[in-house]
Design a protein around this motif. Sequence first.
Motif, mmCIF file in Angstrom:
data_model
loop_
_atom_site.group_PDB
_atom_site.id
_atom_site.type_symbol
_atom_site.label_atom_id
_atom_site.label_comp_id
_atom_site.label_asym_id
_atom_site.label_seq_id
_atom_site.Cartn_x
_atom_site.Cartn_y
_atom_site.Cartn_z
ATOM 1 N N ALA B 181 -2.858 10.015 26.920
ATOM 2 C CA ALA B 181 -4.228 10.044 27.429
ATOM 3 C C ALA B 181 -4.551 8.772 28.204
ATOM 4 O O ALA B 181 -5.370 8.773 29.122
ATOM 5 C CB ALA B 181 -5.225 10.230 26.279
ATOM 6 N N ARG B 295 -14.443 9.552 20.374
ATOM 7 C CA ARG B 295 -14.949 9.775 21.722
ATOM 8 C C ARG B 295 -13.814 10.204 22.646
ATOM 9 O O ARG B 295 -13.966 11.119 23.459
ATOM 10 C CB ARG B 295 -15.618 8.499 22.248
ATOM 11 N N PHE B 299 -13.418 13.789 24.550
ATOM 12 C CA PHE B 299 -13.345 13.855 26.014
ATOM 13 C C PHE B 299 -12.050 14.521 26.472
ATOM 14 O O PHE B 299 -12.046 15.322 27.402
ATOM 15 C CB PHE B 299 -13.469 12.442 26.607
ATOM 16 N N HIS B 300 -10.952 14.165 25.819
ATOM 17 C CA HIS B 300 -9.654 14.691 26.247
ATOM 18 C C HIS B 300 -9.269 15.967 25.506
ATOM 19 O O HIS B 300 -8.186 16.501 25.717
ATOM 20 C CB HIS B 300 -8.569 13.632 26.055
ATOM 21 N N SER D 162 -16.530 5.471 29.773
ATOM 22 C CA SER D 162 -17.049 5.987 31.031
ATOM 23 C C SER D 162 -17.173 4.889 32.076
ATOM 24 O O SER D 162 -17.520 3.750 31.765
ATOM 25 C CB SER D 162 -18.427 6.614 30.803
ATOM 26 N N LEU D 184 -10.155 7.562 31.599
ATOM 27 C CA LEU D 184 -11.591 7.264 31.557
ATOM 28 C C LEU D 184 -12.397 8.462 32.047
ATOM 29 O O LEU D 184 -11.919 9.254 32.850
ATOM 30 C CB LEU D 184 -11.906 6.054 32.434
ATOM 31 N N ARG D 185 -13.622 8.527 31.605
ATOM 32 C CA ARG D 185 -14.561 9.525 32.120
ATOM 33 C C ARG D 185 -15.195 8.933 33.375
ATOM 34 O O ARG D 185 -15.766 7.838 33.334
ATOM 35 C CB ARG D 185 -15.633 9.789 31.072
ATOM 36 N N THR D 186 -15.106 9.641 34.475
ATOM 37 C CA THR D 186 -15.572 9.098 35.756
ATOM 38 C C THR D 186 -16.863 9.768 36.205
ATOM 39 O O THR D 186 -16.985 10.985 36.195
ATOM 40 C CB THR D 186 -14.499 9.302 36.839
#
Lengths: 335, 335, 335, 335
Positions: B181, B295, B299-300, D162, D184-186
Amino acid sequence: MKSFEIPQFGIENLALVERDTPRPGPFEVLVKITAASLNYRDYMVVKGVYNPKMKRPMVPLSDGAGVVEEVGAGVTRVKKGDRVAAAFMQTWVDGPPTQEKGKSALGGSIDGVLREYSLFHEQGLVHTPDSLTDVEAAALPCAGVTAWHALFEQTAVKPGESVLIQGTGGVSSFALLFARAAGLRTILTSSSDDKIGRAREFGADETINYKQTPDWEKEARKLTDGMGVDYVIDVGGSDTVPRALAAVKTGGVVSLIGVLSGVHPSVSPGQILMNSIRVQGIYVGSRSMFERMNRAISFHNIKPVVDKVFPWTEFAEALRYMEGQSHFGKICLKF
Amino acid sequence: MKSFEIPQFGIENLALVERDTPRPGPFEVLVKITAASLNYRDYMVVKGVYNPKMKRPMVPLSDGAGVVEEVGAGVTRVKKGDRVAAAFMQTWVDGPPTQEKGKSALGGSIDGVLREYSLFHEQGLVHTPDSLTDVEAAALPCAGVTAWHALFEQTAVKPGESVLIQGTGGVSSFALLFARAAGLRTILTSSSDDKIGRAREFGADETINYKQTPDWEKEARKLTDGMGVDYVIDVGGSDTVPRALAAVKTGGVVSLIGVLSGVHPSVSPGQILMNSIRVQGIYVGSRSMFERMNRAISFHNIKPVVDKVFPWTEFAEALRYMEGQSHFGKICLKF
Amino acid sequence: MKSFEIPQFGIENLALVERDTPRPGPFEVLVKITAASLNYRDYMVVKGVYNPKMKRPMVPLSDGAGVVEEVGAGVTRVKKGDRVAAAFMQTWVDGPPTQEKGKSALGGSIDGVLREYSLFHEQGLVHTPDSLTDVEAAALPCAGVTAWHALFEQTAVKPGESVLIQGTGGVSSFALLFARAAGLRTILTSSSDDKIGRAREFGADETINYKQTPDWEKEARKLTDGMGVDYVIDVGGSDTVPRALAAVKTGGVVSLIGVLSGVHPSVSPGQILMNSIRVQGIYVGSRSMFERMNRAISFHNIKPVVDKVFPWTEFAEALRYMEGQSHFGKICLKF
Amino acid sequence: MKSFEIPQFGIENLALVERDTPRPGPFEVLVKITAASLNYRDYMVVKGVYNPKMKRPMVPLSDGAGVVEEVGAGVTRVKKGDRVAAAFMQTWVDGPPTQEKGKSALGGSIDGVLREYSLFHEQGLVHTPDSLTDVEAAALPCAGVTAWHALFEQTAVKPGESVLIQGTGGVSSFALLFARAAGLRTILTSSSDDKIGRAREFGADETINYKQTPDWEKEARKLTDGMGVDYVIDVGGSDTVPRALAAVKTGGVVSLIGVLSGVHPSVSPGQILMNSIRVQGIYVGSRSMFERMNRAISFHNIKPVVDKVFPWTEFAEALRYMEGQSHFGKICLKF
């Protein structure tokens, strides 16, 4: 010019030979060496135990200081007449260590400084602080930078934290002076009450005679209310690391900087794991660290602890003096 | 309510007993446990090798998940009906580890989760990600947090860096998923081609069968152009750490997270020193790390690798299955 | 018991009222307040400029110290008779700051300490070092922790590095003492030669009278051979930050800890970008930082600089004295 | 050989002149330039707004790639025929930025790469990844390294965190690709739905059209459950930084890497202080960062987003195209 060389291993085989004085090429600097110092590594190098496959003849010693005699084309960092010292690893300028940088160590990987003149790349030199003599400056490159690196470049020490320092040799005497300058609480171990007395004069806050108190790690815990010390500077190697791991707090740091008692397997992974300890190998440091250290030395007017100064031609005698382990601080040579 | 207990060490001595269901005091939370998971530590605990002086009877297992049944006065972090998991060390909320926080480890220092209802301080719980079942959530507290801690909380990994992961057990399977990840290059060792095949499916970039290639540290160097890997996640302990130190680059990091092969002294300080290696003991992690991990898991959409799920009353069978070492990922229990 | 309250904003509206003495619930501690101290924030709070929407009545002041009067059920961190001080943010125990932790600031978000007895969660208290009086301990929670946080928790300062400290108020006087303990070179600015004289006594290495030398950033550069200082502790806010950015070295750190000259937009992104500067907002700190600070205070026998002590009932007079800005160090109250 | 020069500021004054092809001295490398790329800085340089006092004539452009044509004496890092790119700051090899390193920036402090052949010190070059064309490699030195530096060298990003990225220009397109590689969350802002569509294709997780939603910082907070984003990559400068500070979480990081909207004072110290924000100026990066980035690019097979390629002699047209701001990613030149 005259130069010492190791044609074969053994103190008795050291040779003082005549060599041509080199001339600096582009970006190179010729330095007239005026002082040098010994480290335990040099002793191991000469004896042949540091690296049995080392190229020979090898010019010994990593630590030297002197005066710029001549600069090659393009040199901007120093000029003729500047007082300078050589960085232990000539190509480790900044950033983290690498395999390749490690191959530029003076007096082990490449020829060292025990000769009247020596060539360096300009990037491999630092200016000597005005507050130091050349002999004092020659005490810095290996022992000083190692102590600095261990204390300040791998961890963010804070005033009031505690550091246990083993012994009173070169690195340890620097560690004591630097730790004091940074406001750390210093706990020093030694085998001799005489040395402990001197360490107190240099500012050691607590001392443990490990001959009288072999379980010094327990004493260190007592001195820290059972919590353990924040940092240990370990110079002993195999015999001392297991005790160092027992002396340090949960989440503490043990810096490995010497192996006076050897390198046989002695460390249990369990001890490191269960107490969340960080064990950090420290192999000298970069030129940038050297410069940051020099700034602190200048500002605090720190004087390296020089035990004894020999004429440089008495290198063999100096090695034998080191062998006796009665010294406190650095053994130096004067040209 | 029913509860497992260790009255005396040994799998054969495990007892399923009847106990009063507790009620939550101020700031406490009663959780109906719906799932749990096993770690190698639990096996050692039951066998009596983890801590021979451990208090008994002890409720086993550190890793549990479930649903909030009732909250005590003042509780604000969770409410009845919330899906939650317990932090391995109940009082390690944030910041660095300490001796004291270490004394709050479930199923070893204090009673664990292998019972129908369990009380926790509200600070010792985290919410279960919506994307996970309770069984999957129960896989996280020890193995997941340990892998997360080693990879992301002690070092600043960067995409393209390499990490060597030993084996395919609980921590290692999480390390593989998390490393992927984060864009790391993963090199996985295993004794079985079957497991290697599965590891490839889970995204291992390189694999080494250490039965066929016992000198896996040399293979790891080859795979990294002779430089060595940036990081090693060591689960083997005494037998593997010396190889891990040989596999890692100059200036690299070896995280010690397990001791499957024991804790006898096997590590030489010289190896650590000369290559400027950092050896970092990792003993699970804080509740904040758990939350940061969750988190990433959300997210992943990362799914813990669950090898097999036993009914919770078959705890002894699950332990024996772990003993067989044929598993890939986590062994879980369902209530 | 007696308590001060802010029923409406304005020094003239402060009320000394009679309230019931509270009793501690589980995990709570009742402290008999014996000393308090003022920060500029308290002045802004009373005037209504800190947060115009603040709940009222509000018990003022964040900084208090005293003696444990009674402990609630389950309390283990302190016992009756212990000397303690309160953490500025009651729920920021460790780790990084969060929005939520910020909502537990005494005397701003929740009721403060200017009353004869005050209740705290046991996690919100620290022990007072033996070397300090209660009045001195009351000087620490906001100003001391802020200075400590800025100097040691966001950066890894090294002996010989330079820090520019603005003024001689609460935070600045602590920053001076702490920076000296850590072996930093201190450069202090002040509008008054009298204060500069006292700062010299407290160990300032360099001083700049910014009335006489309004371009103090240029003087700071001169004092550092044109390189700029390593760190700036900025207490001035909008009027001083642009100068601070010009005084700091390429890659240096400017810590924003106060806004004495206001918060109007004054900073150019270009100045930060081109010199690779880090600007770090510092809003007090955690209880763990408080404890690390206390350790340094004990070890170095550091005495907070107390300018003047008023009886606690003369809170209004103390605020007006602060308004006059003639103080050096902290303004305290004694019960 | 042919070379572009800026004899006077203004796109209309750019001159294509004939110059002697230089020969490499010791440690120097002659590179046949085959590709180059434009950055907004180059536009400002040519217009005369970057540094009105810049020496003229100046060879424009910092970013170039090509093939080693000839090496001088002592060169070991590259050999004839190697594909290479130039480091933005020729003397920033490793470690932190300094004033002096900043004086070696191509196409601003010293002559740039917009000429058929260019000389570099061997320390100022990196190898081009096999996976990239020369045009793609020419996109990296300023924009790529800046994005890499901001994301990975100043902070320890973790998967699931993020990052808000402003726009779709050179640095921003790299930041998007790198952030994705790191898990990362973009969250990407843009003024155009077309560009937003493309950003989605490149993997943006969330997008905000700031023409339709001028208060994009509020939208960013909504997307993060009110907490704020962990990181902002700010390319806008004065107009965007205040919003960036409002979009980031308590304790978050705003990296300043561009000033598209100018550098007028717009930032309030109060906003930084109260939310414990770190504002970090990023001015490209070191050669070591470049090499770490290249490793990630190779491993992840990341392709720089190249918007349009002009023949190198159409430099003026390329600058005017940049002026139009319709591009997505990098504008490149081919020799």
